[in-house]
Design an enzyme around this catalytic site. Sequence first.
Site, PDB file in Angstrom:
ATOM      1  N   ASN A   9       0.873  -1.171   0.000  1.00 25.71           N
ATOM      2  CA  ASN A   9       0.000   0.000   0.000  1.00 25.71           C
ATOM      3  C   ASN A   9       0.910   1.221   0.000  1.00 25.71           C
ATOM      4  O   ASN A   9       1.484   1.573   1.024  1.00 25.71           O
ATOM      5  CB  ASN A   9      -0.897  -0.024   1.246  1.00 25.71           C
ATOM      6  N   TRP A  10       1.029   1.836  -1.176  1.00 22.79           N
ATOM      7  CA  TRP A  10       1.963   2.962  -1.305  1.00 22.79           C
ATOM      8  C   TRP A  10       1.438   4.235  -0.648  1.00 22.79           C
ATOM      9  O   TRP A  10       2.166   5.213  -0.531  1.00 22.79           O
ATOM     10  CB  TRP A  10       2.230   3.244  -2.788  1.00 22.79           C
ATOM     11  N   LYS A  11       0.155   4.257  -0.287  1.00 26.26           N
ATOM     12  CA  LYS A  11      -0.451   5.468   0.284  1.00 26.26           C
ATOM     13  C   LYS A  11      -0.170   6.658  -0.647  1.00 26.26           C
ATOM     14  O   LYS A  11      -0.139   6.463  -1.864  1.00 26.26           O
ATOM     15  CB  LYS A  11       0.044   5.687   1.718  1.00 26.26           C
ATOM     16  N   HIS A  94      -9.437   1.255   5.028  1.00 24.55           N
ATOM     17  CA  HIS A  94      -8.157   1.432   5.721  1.00 24.55           C
ATOM     18  C   HIS A  94      -8.363   2.372   6.913  1.00 24.55           C
ATOM     19  O   HIS A  94      -9.157   3.319   6.826  1.00 24.55           O
ATOM     20  CB  HIS A  94      -7.118   2.009   4.756  1.00 24.55           C
ATOM     21  N   GLU A  96      -6.717   4.753   7.969  1.00 21.95           N
ATOM     22  CA  GLU A  96      -6.488   6.172   7.651  1.00 21.95           C
ATOM     23  C   GLU A  96      -7.721   6.782   6.982  1.00 21.95           C
ATOM     24  O   GLU A  96      -8.040   7.956   7.185  1.00 21.95           O
ATOM     25  CB  GLU A  96      -5.234   6.313   6.769  1.00 21.95           C
ATOM     26  N   GLU A 166      -5.084  -4.831  10.645  1.00 22.43           N
ATOM     27  CA  GLU A 166      -4.044  -3.829  10.847  1.00 22.43           C
ATOM     28  C   GLU A 166      -4.300  -3.069  12.145  1.00 22.43           C
ATOM     29  O   GLU A 166      -5.088  -2.111  12.151  1.00 22.43           O
ATOM     30  CB  GLU A 166      -4.050  -2.822   9.690  1.00 22.43           C
ATOM     31  N   GLY A 172       2.951   2.295  10.704  1.00 19.76           N
ATOM     32  CA  GLY A 172       3.928   3.363  10.517  1.00 19.76           C
ATOM     33  C   GLY A 172       4.663   3.759  11.786  1.00 19.76           C
ATOM     34  O   GLY A 172       5.323   4.787  11.825  1.00 19.76           O
ATOM     35  N   SER A 212       3.846  -2.084  10.185  1.00 16.67           N
ATOM     36  CA  SER A 212       5.303  -2.152  10.312  1.00 16.67           C
ATOM     37  C   SER A 212       5.899  -3.497   9.889  1.00 16.67           C
ATOM     38  O   SER A 212       6.848  -3.977  10.506  1.00 16.67           O
ATOM     39  CB  SER A 212       5.726  -1.779  11.733  1.00 16.67           C
ATOM     40  N   GLY A 234       5.216   1.306   4.396  1.00 15.57           N
ATOM     41  CA  GLY A 234       6.574   1.823   4.192  1.00 15.57           C
ATOM     42  C   GLY A 234       7.513   0.900   3.423  1.00 15.57           C
ATOM     43  O   GLY A 234       8.153   1.325   2.446  1.00 15.57           O
TER      44      GLY A 234
HETATM   45  P1  13P Z   1       3.310   0.396   7.521  1.00 17.46           P
HETATM   46  O1  13P Z   1       3.757  -0.915   6.899  1.00 17.46           O
HETATM   47  O2  13P Z   1       4.045   1.574   6.967  1.00 17.46           O
HETATM   48  O3  13P Z   1       3.251   0.320   9.008  1.00 17.46           O
HETATM   49  O4  13P Z   1       1.785   0.616   7.021  1.00 17.46           O
HETATM   50  C1  13P Z   1       0.876  -0.390   7.200  1.00 17.46           C
HETATM   51  C2  13P Z   1      -0.352  -0.066   6.448  1.00 17.46           C
HETATM   52  O5  13P Z   1      -1.101   0.817   6.836  1.00 17.46           O
HETATM   53  C3  13P Z   1      -0.638  -0.813   5.215  1.00 17.46           C
HETATM   54  O6  13P Z   1      -1.926  -0.567   4.770  1.00 17.46           O
END
Ligand code: 13P
Length: 255
Positions: A9-11, A94, A96, A166, A172, A212, A234
């Site tokens: 997931n590149w966000k 998600h 976020e 998650e 993150g 993470s 990440g």
């Molecule tokens: P990280 O791997 O950066 O913690 O992010 C996890 C995430 O939100 C994947 O959707």
Amino acid sequence: MRKPMIAGNWKMHKTRDEALQFIYSVNVKVPNKEYVDSVVCAQAPVLRDLVKRQGEHLRIGAQNMHQETEGAYTGELSAALLEDLNVDYVIIGHSERREYFNETDETVNQKVHQAFRYELTPILCVGESLEIREKGDTNLFVTKQIKEALKGLKDEQVKELVVAYEPIWAIGTGKTATPEEANEAIKNIREVITTLYDAGVSDNVRILYGGSVKPANIDDLLAQSDIDGALVGGASLNAKDFLTLVDAALNKLQK
Ligand code: 13P
């Protein structure tokens, strides 16, 4: 045995050039899709470019879409357009999106239905905050999220669906849930699905861990009985790390 999956997931990262560079470095190197599903979920404007260059074994996903088919929803993205672009996956719910864009269990449920209408495979995200975990209410909270998200879905759809557990406190932050904590929450999700659907459905549904995930911890996570792969933020931005993660999924299969 369920096919392992690694989804990046590149966000809100990568320009078009950076995204193309990544695709060219991984598209011929990811494992055969018969054995591992390797997926990259990118920002909407580059999806078409990525699909064109995905090669035989990599697949592309979006990070969100709207629940309505079309209409006056400025700035939104439709499932019909994603299908038209030959995108295969879409991340839904998600944390976020839930936190910053007011997504609720109800809109998440509507989006999951909409994704299936347009032959997109939803990657449905659930997970608790630190406060909920510290109160000992993780399973209660996640059970509710799952039940609401799956409302009205048929067996065949749930079998196809991918769930990503998650925990918000691990996203993150560099703090991963221990493999045992992640497995316990994922087992609970599978049990909830067992109570709602015919035998065989919960055995088929893939449940990923996210938060993470890195090359250094992927093997221990994948060694758990119920963790079928990872949704990675990440570490998925770096082609070399992404390839290490998909290779770890291939190794899980060979063990
Ligand atoms: P990280 O791997 O950066 O913690 O992010 C996890 C995430 O939100 C994947 O959707």
